[in-house]
Motif scaffolding. Sequence first.
Motif, mmCIF file in Angstrom:
data_model
loop_
_atom_site.group_PDB
_atom_site.id
_atom_site.type_symbol
_atom_site.label_atom_id
_atom_site.label_comp_id
_atom_site.label_asym_id
_atom_site.label_seq_id
_atom_site.Cartn_x
_atom_site.Cartn_y
_atom_site.Cartn_z
ATOM 1 N N GLY A 3 0.900 -1.560 0.388
ATOM 2 C CA GLY A 3 0.015 0.000 -0.017
ATOM 3 C C GLY A 3 0.787 1.614 -0.287
ATOM 4 O O GLY A 3 0.222 2.338 0.212
ATOM 5 N N LYS A 4 2.345 1.201 0.062
ATOM 6 C CA LYS A 4 2.708 1.975 0.375
ATOM 7 C C LYS A 4 2.926 3.140 -1.656
ATOM 8 O O LYS A 4 3.340 2.156 -3.013
ATOM 9 N N ILE A 5 3.105 4.444 -1.146
ATOM 10 C CA ILE A 5 2.488 4.825 -2.766
ATOM 11 C C ILE A 5 4.407 5.051 -3.429
ATOM 12 O O ILE A 5 5.256 5.472 -2.291
ATOM 13 N N THR A 6 4.545 4.478 -4.047
ATOM 14 C CA THR A 6 5.947 4.187 -4.721
ATOM 15 C C THR A 6 5.673 5.152 -5.965
ATOM 16 O O THR A 6 8.067 6.028 -6.371
ATOM 17 N N ALA A 7 5.644 5.631 -6.617
ATOM 18 C CA ALA A 7 5.077 6.890 -7.843
ATOM 19 C C ALA A 7 4.166 6.588 -8.558
ATOM 20 O O ALA A 7 2.679 6.208 -7.902
ATOM 21 N N TYR A 8 4.119 8.128 -9.005
ATOM 22 C CA TYR A 8 2.520 9.058 -9.309
ATOM 23 C C TYR A 8 2.727 8.575 -11.067
ATOM 24 O O TYR A 8 3.639 8.776 -12.316
#
Length: 119
Positions: free
Chosen positions: A108-113
């Motif tokens: 669930g950790k945001i790595t990129a957009y």
Amino acid sequence: MGKILRSYLFWTYERGSFHYDVMVTLILAFIFLTPHFWNYGDHPQQEKLAAGNVLVKIAGPGSYVYEIPAAAVHQDQAPLDGQLQQEIQSVSGAVVLDRYLAVKESRGKITAYRVWAHR
């Protein structure tokens, strides 16, 4: 039957003979059919970007998909779309943002957009 199996094992048949063709067919069948039934575990890896790198892909005429690492964007500062716009403009100049999506890892950790934009 034992003689035939031994000949197959030591590959003693002449090229172009029936048994030679059977051996080649079995080998080709193994090569092309086993990936459908057996997981070899080789999958493409996702691109890993450094904090300052932006990945650009062409999505159509005048349309692009940008992948911006999460480390390049600070959640607590200016609006997110403004920061993404600024990161993209530093790479490819003025563009219009269509939409963006947060890319998350399995935990669930945001790595990129991922940002879709056009000129």
